[in-house]
Design a protein around this motif. Sequence first.
Motif, PDB file in Angstrom:
ATOM      1  N   PRO A  38       0.500  -9.006  -2.390  1.00  0.00           N
ATOM      2  CA  PRO A  38       1.332  -9.229  -3.582  1.00  0.00           C
ATOM      3  C   PRO A  38       2.019  -7.981  -4.142  1.00  0.00           C
ATOM      4  CG  PRO A  38      -1.001  -9.321  -4.156  1.00  0.00           C
ATOM      5  CD  PRO A  38      -0.939  -9.214  -2.662  1.00  0.00           C
ATOM      6  N   PHE A  39       1.458  -6.780  -3.899  1.00  0.00           N
ATOM      7  CA  PHE A  39       2.015  -5.566  -4.506  1.00  0.00           C
ATOM      8  C   PHE A  39       2.253  -4.482  -3.451  1.00  0.00           C
ATOM      9  CE2 PHE A  39      -0.378  -7.697  -7.863  1.00  0.00           C
ATOM     10  CZ  PHE A  39       0.546  -7.708  -8.902  1.00  0.00           C
ATOM     11  N   ASP A  89       6.013  -5.729  -7.691  1.00  0.00           N
ATOM     12  CA  ASP A  89       5.427  -7.065  -7.654  1.00  0.00           C
ATOM     13  C   ASP A  89       6.348  -7.940  -6.809  1.00  0.00           C
ATOM     14  OD1 ASP A  89       4.630  -9.691  -8.128  1.00  0.00           O
ATOM     15  OD2 ASP A  89       4.118  -9.331 -10.222  1.00  0.00           O
ATOM     16  N   ARG A 133      -4.319  -5.068 -11.503  1.00  0.00           N
ATOM     17  CA  ARG A 133      -3.560  -6.177 -10.932  1.00  0.00           C
ATOM     18  C   ARG A 133      -3.484  -7.308 -11.941  1.00  0.00           C
ATOM     19  NH1 ARG A 133      -4.663  -9.729  -5.394  1.00  0.00           N
ATOM     20  NH2 ARG A 133      -3.223 -11.400  -5.968  1.00  0.00           N
ATOM     21  N   GLN A 170       9.744  -3.823 -10.430  1.00  0.00           N
ATOM     22  CA  GLN A 170       9.156  -2.557  -9.998  1.00  0.00           C
ATOM     23  C   GLN A 170       9.087  -1.626 -11.202  1.00  0.00           C
ATOM     24  OE1 GLN A 170      10.597  -1.050  -6.262  1.00  0.00           O
ATOM     25  NE2 GLN A 170      10.235   1.087  -6.820  1.00  0.00           N
TER      26      GLN A 170
END
Length: 439
Positions: free
Chosen positions: A405-406, A422, A438, A428
């Motif tokens: 996810p990241f 993300d 998170r 960002q």
Amino acid sequence: MTDQQMVRPAAISGFPEWLPEVRIVEQHWLDVVRAGFERYGFCSVETPSVESLDVLMAKGETSQEVYALRRLQEDAGDSSDSRLGLHFDLTVPFARYVAQHFNDLVFPFKRYQIQRVWRGERAQEGRFREFTQCDIDVINVDHVPLHFDAELPRVIHDVMTGLDLPEWTLNINNRKVLQGFYQGLGVDDPLEVIRTVDKMDKLGAKGVGELLSTKVGLTGRQVDACLELASVRATHASVVDAVQATGVRSELLAEGLDELAFVMDALRDLPEGSVVADLSIARGLDYYTGTVYEGKFKDWPNYGSICSGGRYENLAGSFIRRNLPGIGMSIGLTRIFAKLLAEGLVTTGPSCPSDVLVVLPGDEHRVVAAEVAGTLRGRGLNVELYHQADKVAKQIRYASRKGIPFVWFPPFSEGRAHEVKDLATGEQRAADPEAWQRT
């Protein structure tokens, strides 16, 4: 390959395997089951995948399903592996385990065991040759209190509720009810009737009735009474009234009805209809002597049982001269998981467990990127460092395909800050590896 023939890769029937995004869901299920068992004080046991054939065939009923072991290039005269086989369930190995470690265990001994088992039978829907079972058992010296007959289905109900399964029902019966009823009818071989009635799901009432008449030799009156008993369903202890209305009496029947009523009363607080006294449930294995269980999906009544078990008087008797009765239940995790997967009811997740991918635009930045990855891992995050220097766009695509996810951008030049992207929102922003959470 030049000197060898190319081998075509293919799955073996009855031996399921999943892609990573499916396997990660199965692992979550296993975590839910494990945590649920431990909430009730069951401790973990693991036995070897192999047992001696003498152990595996101690009960004799499934010896034809045992996979025996043999080394492909065993030494001449070496037969050390010739008496070994893969275990076909977890109950027989557990009985051997208890007998072997009897002096080191605290009784009543409450154990859970989650392992693969192997059965040499024809693979079909719901039946596998390799699958995962999740067992719980309580075993004790001389006597297992009846309240465990109610505790075990409660544990299983809680665990399977935690898996958020489609609607299912736990059906409960008592072998003493069946055997006592058949004795009250004057049946010569009650166990043969129990084995025949256990085919009710496959053959239906008409098919079972024909077998009871032609194979078992019951009279028409006896067949009608057996089918009447098998039709009894109740969601609470009123099952006693339904059986007594048949007019059949015996001391063993009365004892079994008392036990069944106790279990049903103890489970009255569970959701209506989730636990049913079902007098068609027989569980044909001879070692069951009291309460028996069988769970079924409501929408797929012809699908195999998804959980099952029962009370046994002395399963470890083949291994030790002590009376060690017990009661156990098993969740057929692979059978459940495969069915839901086939029906499109398993929501798969990412194909890897990583929370963050740290980018690596050039080899000269590897030390900095590795330090950032280490800092994030030290704070409990799952972090993957990209495997080689590459274009950043390619690294972002890699993270997206794997479901990470990241994406983390360390400060690779003077005066720049850490940034995290993300991938779900495209946002960002600046981030501190010592504090970032998170979301």
